[in-house]
Design an enzyme around this catalytic site. Structure first.
Site, PDB file in Angstrom:
ATOM      1  N   CYS A  19      57.045  57.360 -10.921  1.00 19.55           N
ATOM      2  CA  CYS A  19      56.860  56.623 -12.148  1.00 19.55           C
ATOM      3  C   CYS A  19      56.038  55.614 -11.548  1.00 19.55           C
ATOM      4  CB  CYS A  19      58.269  55.861 -12.376  1.00 19.55           C
ATOM      5  SG  CYS A  19      59.549  57.082 -12.514  1.00 19.55           S
ATOM      6  N   CYS A  22      57.128  51.896 -11.052  1.00 19.77           N
ATOM      7  CA  CYS A  22      58.244  51.786  -9.956  1.00 19.77           C
ATOM      8  C   CYS A  22      57.962  50.720  -8.886  1.00 19.77           C
ATOM      9  CB  CYS A  22      58.641  53.094  -9.299  1.00 19.77           C
ATOM     10  SG  CYS A  22      59.924  52.923  -8.178  1.00 19.77           S
ATOM     11  N   SER A 119      68.479  56.666 -16.198  1.00 18.78           N
ATOM     12  CA  SER A 119      67.084  56.151 -16.345  1.00 18.78           C
ATOM     13  C   SER A 119      66.576  56.594 -17.569  1.00 18.78           C
ATOM     14  CB  SER A 119      66.200  56.093 -15.218  1.00 18.78           C
ATOM     15  OG  SER A 119      66.879  55.070 -14.250  1.00 18.78           O
ATOM     16  N   CYS A 252      72.622  39.342 -11.876  1.00 18.22           N
ATOM     17  CA  CYS A 252      72.502  38.417 -10.775  1.00 18.22           C
ATOM     18  C   CYS A 252      71.389  37.325 -10.945  1.00 18.22           C
ATOM     19  CB  CYS A 252      71.978  39.037  -9.542  1.00 18.22           C
ATOM     20  SG  CYS A 252      70.738  39.870  -9.268  1.00 18.22           S
ATOM     21  N   CYS A 273      68.537  41.447  -1.193  1.00 11.90           N
ATOM     22  CA  CYS A 273      68.085  41.602  -2.464  1.00 11.90           C
ATOM     23  C   CYS A 273      67.312  42.925  -2.623  1.00 11.90           C
ATOM     24  CB  CYS A 273      67.438  40.534  -3.192  1.00 11.90           C
ATOM     25  SG  CYS A 273      66.965  40.857  -4.918  1.00 11.90           S
ATOM     26  N   ASP A 274      67.601  43.717  -3.714  1.00 14.51           N
ATOM     27  CA  ASP A 274      66.634  44.808  -4.005  1.00 14.51           C
ATOM     28  C   ASP A 274      65.036  44.613  -4.080  1.00 14.51           C
ATOM     29  OD1 ASP A 274      66.348  47.558  -4.695  1.00 14.51           O
ATOM     30  OD2 ASP A 274      66.767  47.355  -6.724  1.00 14.51           O
ATOM     31  N   CYS A 323      70.406  30.707 -17.694  1.00 13.67           N
ATOM     32  CA  CYS A 323      69.291  31.342 -17.046  1.00 13.67           C
ATOM     33  C   CYS A 323      69.146  30.862 -15.558  1.00 13.67           C
ATOM     34  CB  CYS A 323      68.063  30.889 -17.597  1.00 13.67           C
ATOM     35  SG  CYS A 323      66.291  31.023 -16.946  1.00 13.67           S
ATOM     36  N   CYS A 327      65.217  35.418 -11.974  1.00 12.64           N
ATOM     37  CA  CYS A 327      65.061  35.980 -10.651  1.00 12.64           C
ATOM     38  C   CYS A 327      63.801  35.252  -9.872  1.00 12.64           C
ATOM     39  CB  CYS A 327      64.523  37.594 -10.812  1.00 12.64           C
ATOM     40  SG  CYS A 327      64.576  38.106  -9.207  1.00 12.64           S
TER      41      CYS A 327
END
Length: 366
Positions: A19, A22, A119, A252, A273-274, A323, A327
């Site tokens: 993708c 990604c 997805s 998160c 964290c991802d 908010c 992130c």
């Protein structure tokens, strides 16, 4: 700090799709080659995660986790049974592109109550534009087939849609398409990525503009709130309602601090964290140091504290409780606010138009 949510990458960054948007494909430079979690690492991880008898949530992601094969996940359940204590609450979720899902997978996922995230970026022309195989062919047909199999076997699943420069422009069409296919639980994730061209950093061309994200959410909410209870659920709206009802949000990025989960890579490496699977953010390896020790180390505490470092404008904003600066990964991006999230205007636009209606819905829920 006690962490009981884990996001596991058993196949590392490996995926059978390519993708365009990604962000995890880049991790192949950190973890090159064919990455697969050894059973010894899997058992050691599960044993440590379940060690204190408290509730634990396992989220299996990638790359593409189904590349591990069904037998691997049978071992997952076997190790959870072996190392879990009686009446210990254990949950599993699987985020997948759906291309490898068949009836055997569906039977297993139903039997062991896995929640599936599928997805899907909407109708074929939208989905196949970015979600392609390495040869350039689209994956839409296989994903729709997977959705039909999951529905036939009563496997609970939600649809994860990436908001890109194309999908963000068609909110009504997207929602109608999902509803026509019997989908009722959605999650929309903006693909906010940065690319570097000739040493110049800029927002990727596939990324939506903040104002587009705000307008998308607004239109979807109008449709969602037409009747009560609504006929479909959107994770962002659900998280806002949880906050209004006095609870913790499910997202998160809406929390006041980071650190609600840990990422476990295929080889046992642990990250906070991802979005921050980076060498300098690596906390350690669970085969060399126990998870409990890694959860208490200073690098993780620093990472957790970082989110609360907000400019005065954010701290004084009426929408802060919904908010908390978003992130941290999306702060200080090219063409965005210097110290705030790139999506600040998205949230302001949506909340300024819909917060009062959300409060009314929360009151009705009470």
């Amino acid at each position: 700090m006690r962490i009981n949510d884990y996001l596991i990458k058993p196949s590392g960054p490996n995926c059978n799709l390519a993708c365009d948007y990604c962000f995890y494909r880049d991790k192949s430079s950190l973890y090159p080659g064919r990455t697969r979690m050894p059973l010894s690492t899997l058992e050691e991880f599960i044993s440590q995660a379940l060690g204190d008898g408290g509730p634990v949530s396992f989220s299996w992601q990638g790359g593409e986790p189904t590349l591990m094969g069904l037998d691997f996940f049978k071992d997952v359940v076997s190790f959870q049974k072996k190392h879990g204590s009686r009446r210990q609450k254990v949950s599993n979720s699987l985020q997948t592109n759906g291309t490898l899902i068949d009836e055997q997978w569906a039977r297993f996922l139903y039997k062991y109550n896995f929640l599936v995230g599928l997805s899907l970026d909407g109708p074929r022309d939208l989905h196949d534009h970015y979600r392609k195989y390495p040869d350039g062919s689209g994956s839409y047909g296989e994903v729709i087939r997977a959705s039909e199999i999951l529905q036939r076997f009563d496997v609970p699943f939600n649809v994860l849609t990436v908001l890109n420069s194309r999908t963000v422009k068609q909110p009504t069409r997207m929602v109608n398409f999902f509803l026509q296919n019997g989908f009722t639980h959605f999650q929309f994730i903006p693909a906010i990525e940065v690319v570097t061209t000739e040493d110049v950093r800029e927002i990727a061309p596939f990324s939506p503009r903040p104002e587009e994200v705000g307008e998308f959410l607004d239109i979807v909410f109008q449709k969602c709130s037409e009747e009560f209870p609504p006929t479909f659920s959107v994770r962002y709206f659900d998280s806002l309602l949880r906050v209004l009802l006095g609870g913790e949000p499910g997202l998160c990025r809406m929390r006041s601090t980071c650190g609600s989960y840990l990422v476990i890579e295929y080889n046992g490496d642990v990250y906070p964290c991802d979005f921050f699977v980076e060498e300098e953010k690596r906390l350690g390896n669970l085969t060399e140091a126990p998870l409990k020790a890694l959860e208490e180390n200073e690098p993780l505490k620093d990472f957790v504290r970082n989110k609360s470092q907000l400019p005065a404008e954010c701290r004084e904003c009426e929408f802060l409780p919904y908010c908390y600066g978003g992130c941290p990964r999306n702060r200080g991006l090219p063409s965005g606010p210097k110290d705030k999230t790139y999506l600040c205007e998205s949230y302001k636009y949506f909340l300024s138009r819909n917060l009062e209606e959300l409060k009314k819905i929360a009151a009705r829920i009470k």
